[in-house]
Design a protein around this motif. Structure first.
Motif, PDB file in Angstrom:
ATOM      1  N   PHE A 242      29.088  51.834  42.269  1.00 40.17           N
ATOM      2  CA  PHE A 242      29.307  50.428  41.933  1.00 40.17           C
ATOM      3  C   PHE A 242      30.515  49.934  42.709  1.00 40.17           C
ATOM      4  O   PHE A 242      31.341  50.723  43.169  1.00 40.17           O
ATOM      5  N   VAL A 243      30.602  48.633  42.870  1.00 38.58           N
ATOM      6  CA  VAL A 243      31.711  47.996  43.585  1.00 38.58           C
ATOM      7  C   VAL A 243      32.737  47.514  42.571  1.00 38.58           C
ATOM      8  O   VAL A 243      32.385  46.985  41.519  1.00 38.58           O
ATOM      9  N   VAL A 244      34.009  47.705  42.894  1.00 30.89           N
ATOM     10  CA  VAL A 244      35.106  47.194  42.065  1.00 30.89           C
ATOM     11  C   VAL A 244      35.963  46.266  42.919  1.00 30.89           C
ATOM     12  O   VAL A 244      36.512  46.683  43.945  1.00 30.89           O
ATOM     13  N   LEU A 245      36.067  45.019  42.480  1.00 34.02           N
ATOM     14  CA  LEU A 245      36.912  44.042  43.151  1.00 34.02           C
ATOM     15  C   LEU A 245      38.330  44.108  42.602  1.00 34.02           C
ATOM     16  O   LEU A 245      38.537  44.392  41.421  1.00 34.02           O
ATOM     17  N   GLY A 246      39.326  43.825  43.463  1.00 36.86           N
ATOM     18  CA  GLY A 246      40.677  43.630  42.980  1.00 36.86           C
ATOM     19  C   GLY A 246      40.766  42.346  42.177  1.00 36.86           C
ATOM     20  O   GLY A 246      39.884  41.471  42.255  1.00 36.86           O
ATOM     21  N   PHE A 247      41.831  42.198  41.418  1.00 33.85           N
ATOM     22  CA  PHE A 247      41.958  41.102  40.459  1.00 33.85           C
ATOM     23  C   PHE A 247      41.664  39.735  41.062  1.00 33.85           C
ATOM     24  O   PHE A 247      40.964  38.918  40.460  1.00 33.85           O
ATOM     25  N   SER A 248      42.165  39.456  42.251  1.00 28.82           N
ATOM     26  CA  SER A 248      42.013  38.118  42.832  1.00 28.82           C
ATOM     27  C   SER A 248      41.007  38.063  43.973  1.00 28.82           C
ATOM     28  O   SER A 248      40.945  37.069  44.699  1.00 28.82           O
ATOM     29  N   ASN A 249      40.219  39.109  44.148  1.00 31.09           N
ATOM     30  CA  ASN A 249      39.223  39.127  45.228  1.00 31.09           C
ATOM     31  C   ASN A 249      38.087  38.147  44.971  1.00 31.09           C
ATOM     32  O   ASN A 249      37.679  37.939  43.827  1.00 31.09           O
ATOM     33  N   HIS A 250      37.545  37.577  46.040  1.00 30.55           N
ATOM     34  CA  HIS A 250      36.328  36.777  45.988  1.00 30.55           C
ATOM     35  C   HIS A 250      35.149  37.698  46.307  1.00 30.55           C
ATOM     36  O   HIS A 250      35.111  38.311  47.374  1.00 30.55           O
ATOM     37  N   ALA A 251      34.192  37.754  45.414  1.00 31.88           N
ATOM     38  CA  ALA A 251      33.062  38.678  45.586  1.00 31.88           C
ATOM     39  C   ALA A 251      32.328  38.435  46.894  1.00 31.88           C
ATOM     40  O   ALA A 251      32.012  39.385  47.627  1.00 31.88           O
ATOM     41  N   ALA A 252      32.042  37.180  47.210  1.00 30.58           N
ATOM     42  CA  ALA A 252      31.264  36.875  48.409  1.00 30.58           C
ATOM     43  C   ALA A 252      32.020  37.215  49.686  1.00 30.58           C
ATOM     44  O   ALA A 252      31.405  37.422  50.731  1.00 30.58           O
TER      45      ALA A 252
END
Length: 249
Positions: free
Chosen positions: A55-65
């Motif tokens: 699975f992918v984990v984004l950092g707190f302020s990352n934009h998914a796209a």
């Protein structure tokens, strides 16, 4: 003048919790629950977990796209979640060992600022891993560990008023080619990356997970098992299982 807790350096025990929970949401929620519990006066902890599926984990302020290849993730049923700490997006999965350090800010005087806590914790992590590998390990960027110019560990932190979580990953037996399928080139890169692709920038570490765990437990004197487990289920239901949190940007 530093508080008495700092000058006296009265250290509490750090407990260890080696547990992978059933879902990505539960594993991320458990990290935040440990931080919240420590902030409220609960135990400090060192946790280990290794996800059974990607699975992918984004950092707190990352934009998914911007940071993930969203269409590929959807096509291959790869969940996209968000963590509470900063830093960039990562692909999780088998062969990726996660650790989480939950510490009170009064444990050490260096924990009073982000840069000094990064420096203190990363140095201890570097020395522990280098002892296992029997070769030099470098700290690069803000909080990366590298063999030569190749990154094998990324780390980030989140701070409350009285406690912090410092957590990261170790690439051990990870499917490195899969990273380019599910992650875009990061929008922010450390200087030492020099625009290298994921394949040219990352490497697995030739070490068993059991040895790394033992080395980190020794480095942080986490001799006792955690018995006061955090209540993470509310965070799963209200936060980590919801698109309003995971895909908010």
């Amino acid at each position: 003048m530093l508080p008495a807790a700092l000058t006296n350096q009265i250290l509490r025990k750090i407990c260890c919790w080696d547990a992978t929970l059933p879902t990505p949401a539960a594993n991320l929620a458990a990290d935040e629950a440990l931080l919240n519990a420590c902030e409220a006066g609960g135990p400090e902890a060192l946790r280990f977990w290794e996800p059974p599926a990607p699975f992918v984990v984004l950092g707190f302020s990352n934009h998914a796209a911007r940071e993930a290849n969203v269409e590929n993730c959807r096509r291959d049923h790869i969940p996209i979640l968000r963590r509470v700490s900063g830093g960039g997006a990562v692909l999780q999965g088998p062969g990726c060992l996660n650790y989480s350090l939950i510490l009170r800010l009064d444990r050490h005087e260096s924990f009073q600022t982000i840069p000094s806590s990064n420096s203190h914790i990363m140095a201890r992590q570097r020395d522990a891993v280098a002892a296992v590998l029997g070769r030099p390990v470098a700290i690069e960027g803000t909080s990366d560990l590298c063999l030569g110019a190749l990154k094998f560990s990324g780390n980030s932190q989140r701070r409350h008023r009285g406690a912090l979580i410092f957590h990261g990953t170790f690439l051990l037996r990870f499917d490195l080619p899969a990273i380019a399928r599910y992650l875009a080139m990061p929008s922010r890169q450390p200087h030492y990356r020099q625009e290298r692709s994921h394949a040219d920038f990352l490497t697995n570490v030739p070490a068993p997970a059991s040895q790394l765990k033992s080395a980190l437990r020794a480095a942080w004197e986490a001799d006792e098992d955690l018995t006061d487990l955090p209540d993470y289920e509310k965070l799963v239901a209200e936060k980590y299982s919801r698109d309003e949190w995971n895909l908010k940007y």
